[in-house]
Design a protein around this motif. Structure first.
Motif, PDB file in Angstrom:
ATOM      1  N   ARG A   7       0.849  -1.194   0.000  1.00 37.68           N
ATOM      2  CA  ARG A   7       0.000   0.000   0.000  1.00 37.68           C
ATOM      3  C   ARG A   7       0.877   1.235   0.000  1.00 37.68           C
ATOM      4  O   ARG A   7       2.014   1.226   0.485  1.00 37.68           O
ATOM      5  CB  ARG A   7      -0.978   0.020   1.163  1.00 37.68           C
ATOM      6  N   GLU A   8       0.318   2.303  -0.561  1.00 40.28           N
ATOM      7  CA  GLU A   8       1.033   3.566  -0.583  1.00 40.28           C
ATOM      8  C   GLU A   8       1.059   4.150   0.827  1.00 40.28           C
ATOM      9  O   GLU A   8       0.073   4.056   1.566  1.00 40.28           O
ATOM     10  CB  GLU A   8       0.354   4.538  -1.551  1.00 40.28           C
ATOM     11  N   VAL A  59       5.791   3.318  -1.300  1.00 42.32           N
ATOM     12  CA  VAL A  59       4.935   2.139  -1.211  1.00 42.32           C
ATOM     13  C   VAL A  59       5.602   1.192  -0.231  1.00 42.32           C
ATOM     14  O   VAL A  59       6.816   0.973  -0.301  1.00 42.32           O
ATOM     15  CB  VAL A  59       4.764   1.460  -2.589  1.00 42.32           C
ATOM     16  N   ALA A  60       4.809   0.636   0.685  1.00 46.24           N
ATOM     17  CA  ALA A  60       5.352  -0.288   1.684  1.00 46.24           C
ATOM     18  C   ALA A  60       4.748  -1.671   1.495  1.00 46.24           C
ATOM     19  O   ALA A  60       3.634  -1.827   1.014  1.00 46.24           O
ATOM     20  CB  ALA A  60       5.064   0.222   3.094  1.00 46.24           C
ATOM     21  N   ALA A  61       5.521  -2.675   1.898  1.00 47.22           N
ATOM     22  CA  ALA A  61       5.072  -4.068   1.895  1.00 47.22           C
ATOM     23  C   ALA A  61       4.859  -4.496   3.340  1.00 47.22           C
ATOM     24  O   ALA A  61       5.642  -4.130   4.226  1.00 47.22           O
ATOM     25  CB  ALA A  61       6.118  -4.960   1.227  1.00 47.22           C
ATOM     26  N   PHE A  62       3.811  -5.279   3.544  1.00 38.75           N
ATOM     27  CA  PHE A  62       3.468  -5.765   4.879  1.00 38.75           C
ATOM     28  C   PHE A  62       3.271  -7.274   4.825  1.00 38.75           C
ATOM     29  O   PHE A  62       2.705  -7.792   3.860  1.00 38.75           O
ATOM     30  CB  PHE A  62       2.179  -5.100   5.376  1.00 38.75           C
ATOM     31  N   GLY A  69       9.147  -3.816   4.010  1.00 41.11           N
ATOM     32  CA  GLY A  69       9.913  -3.144   2.973  1.00 41.11           C
ATOM     33  C   GLY A  69       9.262  -1.846   2.539  1.00 41.11           C
ATOM     34  O   GLY A  69       8.074  -1.629   2.772  1.00 41.11           O
ATOM     35  N   ILE A  70      10.076  -0.993   1.925  1.00 38.99           N
ATOM     36  CA  ILE A  70       9.602   0.289   1.399  1.00 38.99           C
ATOM     37  C   ILE A  70      10.368   0.583   0.112  1.00 38.99           C
ATOM     38  O   ILE A  70      11.574   0.389   0.045  1.00 38.99           O
ATOM     39  CB  ILE A  70       9.857   1.463   2.377  1.00 38.99           C
ATOM     40  N   ALA A  71       9.648   1.065  -0.898  1.00 34.36           N
ATOM     41  CA  ALA A  71      10.276   1.627  -2.090  1.00 34.36           C
ATOM     42  C   ALA A  71       9.765   3.049  -2.210  1.00 34.36           C
ATOM     43  O   ALA A  71       8.594   3.328  -1.946  1.00 34.36           O
ATOM     44  CB  ALA A  71       9.924   0.824  -3.340  1.00 34.36           C
ATOM     45  N   ALA A 103       5.520  -1.365  -8.116  1.00 31.54           N
ATOM     46  CA  ALA A 103       4.376  -0.582  -7.622  1.00 31.54           C
ATOM     47  C   ALA A 103       4.703   0.902  -7.541  1.00 31.54           C
ATOM     48  O   ALA A 103       3.898   1.744  -7.947  1.00 31.54           O
ATOM     49  CB  ALA A 103       3.934  -1.104  -6.250  1.00 31.54           C
ATOM     50  N   VAL A 104       5.872   1.251  -7.017  1.00 23.87           N
ATOM     51  CA  VAL A 104       6.200   2.670  -6.884  1.00 23.87           C
ATOM     52  C   VAL A 104       6.457   3.299  -8.256  1.00 23.87           C
ATOM     53  O   VAL A 104       6.108   4.461  -8.488  1.00 23.87           O
ATOM     54  CB  VAL A 104       7.338   2.916  -5.871  1.00 23.87           C
TER      55      VAL A 104
END
Length: 162
Positions: A7-8, A59-62, A69-71, A103-104
């Motif tokens: 999600r952003e 954008v982060a991963a959960f 993670g984050i991009a 995604a980003v």
């Protein structure tokens, strides 16, 4: 197996940044920040949480109830942005970095970003592989310790009118 959700991020989501940073080993921090970073300074922390959805996209991963993670894309001009990505150590090598970057970049295209730059440690083999896989046409210039990549994004594919 945990489901990965993306999600952003919005402004001030310090908890997500803190969770991802805490999950990075000293080596991963060295690769991500291109130098030793035992902790985030207040200035860097403010910059990394100053997400506004336009100048600074993230954008982060959960997974498993936490951030993994984050991009991010941070604009350097009207249509140019710098890319950075980080995935906590225990979640690396599972395709999360690739999903985050895709995604980003998609979100960046929507906001008019055309050119993406990234500085990658010449020793960061997983990210160099990811760079080549996602953008084989990217131009890279090495200064020995780092490789500076420039990638021109393709225009988003719009669905055909019915």
């Amino acid at each position: 197996m945990h489901e990965i959700t993306l999600r952003e991020l919005g402004p001030g989501e310090d908890d997500v940044l803190d969770a991802v940073f805490a999950g990075l080993s000293p080596t991963s921090r060295l690769m991500r920040y291109l130098g030793p970073v035992p902790e985030l300074t207040p200035t860097v922390r403010r910059a990394l949480t100053a997400v506004d959805g336009r100048r600074h996209l993230a954008v982060a991963a959960f997974a498993g109830g936490g951030a993994v993670g984050i991009a991010r894309l941070v604009r350097e001009g009207p249509d140019r942005a710098e890319l950075a990505v980080e995935v906590v150590d225990r979640w690396q090598h599972r395709g999360i970095g690739a999903r985050l970057v895709q995604a980003v970049l998609a979100r960046g295209r929507e906001t008019g970003i055309v050119t993406v730059v990234a500085d990658v440690s010449a020793e960061n083999v997983p990210v160099l592989r990811l760079q080549r896989a996602l953008a084989p046409e990217a131009r890279g210039r090495s200064d020995g310790a780092e490789i500076h990549f420039v990638t021109e994004l393709a225009a988003p594919v719009l669905p055909a009118a019915a």
